[in-house]
Motif scaffolding. Structure first.
Motif, PDB file in Angstrom:
ATOM      1  N   GLU A 119       0.836  -1.206   0.000  1.00 27.45           N
ATOM      2  CA  GLU A 119       0.000   0.000   0.000  1.00 27.45           C
ATOM      3  C   GLU A 119       0.876   1.263   0.000  1.00 27.45           C
ATOM      4  N   GLU A 120       1.923   1.243   0.801  1.00 21.93           N
ATOM      5  CA  GLU A 120       2.835   2.387   0.860  1.00 21.93           C
ATOM      6  C   GLU A 120       3.525   2.613  -0.480  1.00 21.93           C
ATOM      7  N   SER A 126       2.534   1.583  -3.469  1.00 23.37           N
ATOM      8  CA  SER A 126       1.540   1.940  -4.487  1.00 23.37           C
ATOM      9  C   SER A 126       1.190   3.420  -4.403  1.00 23.37           C
ATOM     10  N   ARG A 127       1.041   3.905  -3.174  1.00 18.31           N
ATOM     11  CA  ARG A 127       0.739   5.322  -2.987  1.00 18.31           C
ATOM     12  C   ARG A 127       1.884   6.190  -3.517  1.00 18.31           C
ATOM     13  N   LYS A 149      -3.376   2.639  -7.905  1.00 23.19           N
ATOM     14  CA  LYS A 149      -4.322   2.055  -6.963  1.00 23.19           C
ATOM     15  C   LYS A 149      -3.716   0.801  -6.345  1.00 23.19           C
TER      16      LYS A 149
END
Length: 290
Positions: free
Chosen positions: A86-87, A89-90, A95
């Motif tokens: 998630e980190e 991807s951000r 997404k």
């Protein structure tokens, strides 16, 4: 059995979609020297296979590797894996992809999906067990780089273009052999089909060299993305760890080889068909990048 069913289902889908499209375009039959119609005919069939494979790539990847998607983390390792992806991807501006683990002893990972906002990133159990957290993060960053760079779509389009021209020139060659050499003026005879199949095999091998060359170039770009997202030293460390395990055979479905971080070892003429550059070259490129 499952592999055969997947093969038949994919080919059936290609035939159905291609036949409908050809009917709509009015080029379902190729006769004479109508090269425009022939090119459209070849383009439809050439792109159909690569695009269908792209659209079902996540499903095929899960089925062929046995990847288990982490929907609800059950351990702190799975929780860390989700948080790290998630980190990354951000930071990459995409997404959050699906995250999974596939049961394999060799250290490997892959990314696939039809677009950068609907992707899958998976790592092997062996990689998680033997790599340090920084090295795992670098591998994940490399795969996120593939997704953010749109490598799956790019290679699918390149494969479609290559397929088109392989079919196009193979049929021109077959028509030449049938009409000029065998003097068959009554239509496409056995000479046309034999010559076409032969030409497709030869041109297909040559075309694979082009596709693999593009794949190797994209691998350098994914390494650069991994270095930006996780740090150059971590990315180099992950590649060095992969190099230390080069004696371990890599078992990856052929359709996913281009997107795995570890593509195995090939020497001599086989280098032309490598989906990945040698690890030494990748490490040196990162060192020169600084």
């Amino acid at each position: 059995m499952m592999r055969i069913l997947l093969f038949l289902a994919t080919n059936l889908a290609v035939l159905v979609i291609a036949s409908i499209t050809l009917k709509l375009l009015g080029v379902d039959r190729f006769t004479g020297q109508n090269y425009g119609s022939l090119l459209v005919f070849c383009a439809v069939f050439g792109f159909a296979g690569s695009l269908i494979s792209l659209f079902i790539s996540k499903w095929m990847a899960k089925m062929s590797t046995g990847t288990q998607i982490i929907s609800q983390p059950r351990t702190r390792h799975e929780q860390w894996l989700l948080q790290t992806v998630e980190e990354l991807s951000r930071a990459a501006g995409i997404k959050m992809p699906e995250v999974g683990i596939f049961p394999a002893y060799e250290s490997n990972a892959f990314a696939t999906g039809w677009n950068k906002n609907d992707a899958l990133v998976a790592v092997s159990q062996g990689l998680l067990e033997r790599f340090s957290p920084d090295e795992v993060k670098a591998v994940l960053a490399h795969e996120i780089g593939h997704v953010a760079n749109g490598d799956m779509v790019t290679l699918a389009l390149i494969q479609g273009v290559v397929n088109t021209f392989v079919m196009f020139f193979a049929r021109i060659f077959g028509n030449f052999v049938d009409k000029v050499i065998l003097k068959n003026e009554e239509g496409q005879g056995i000479g046309f089909y034999v010559a076409t199949i032969f030409a497709e095999l030869v041109l297909g091998i040559l075309a694979s060299i082009i596709v693999m060359w593009f794949s190797r170039k994209r691998e350098f770009r994914a390494d650069e993305a991994g270095a930006r997202l996780a740090g150059t030293s971590a990315m180099i460390g992950a590649l060095q760890r992969l190099r230390s395990e080069q004696g371990v055979p890599v078992h990856m479905p052929e359709t996913l080889t281009a997107f795995g971080i570890n593509g195995g070892i090939k020497h001599g003429l086989k280098r032309l068909f490598m989906s990945h550059p040698p690890l030494e070259e990748r490490i040196e490129a990162l060192r020169q990048r600084g």
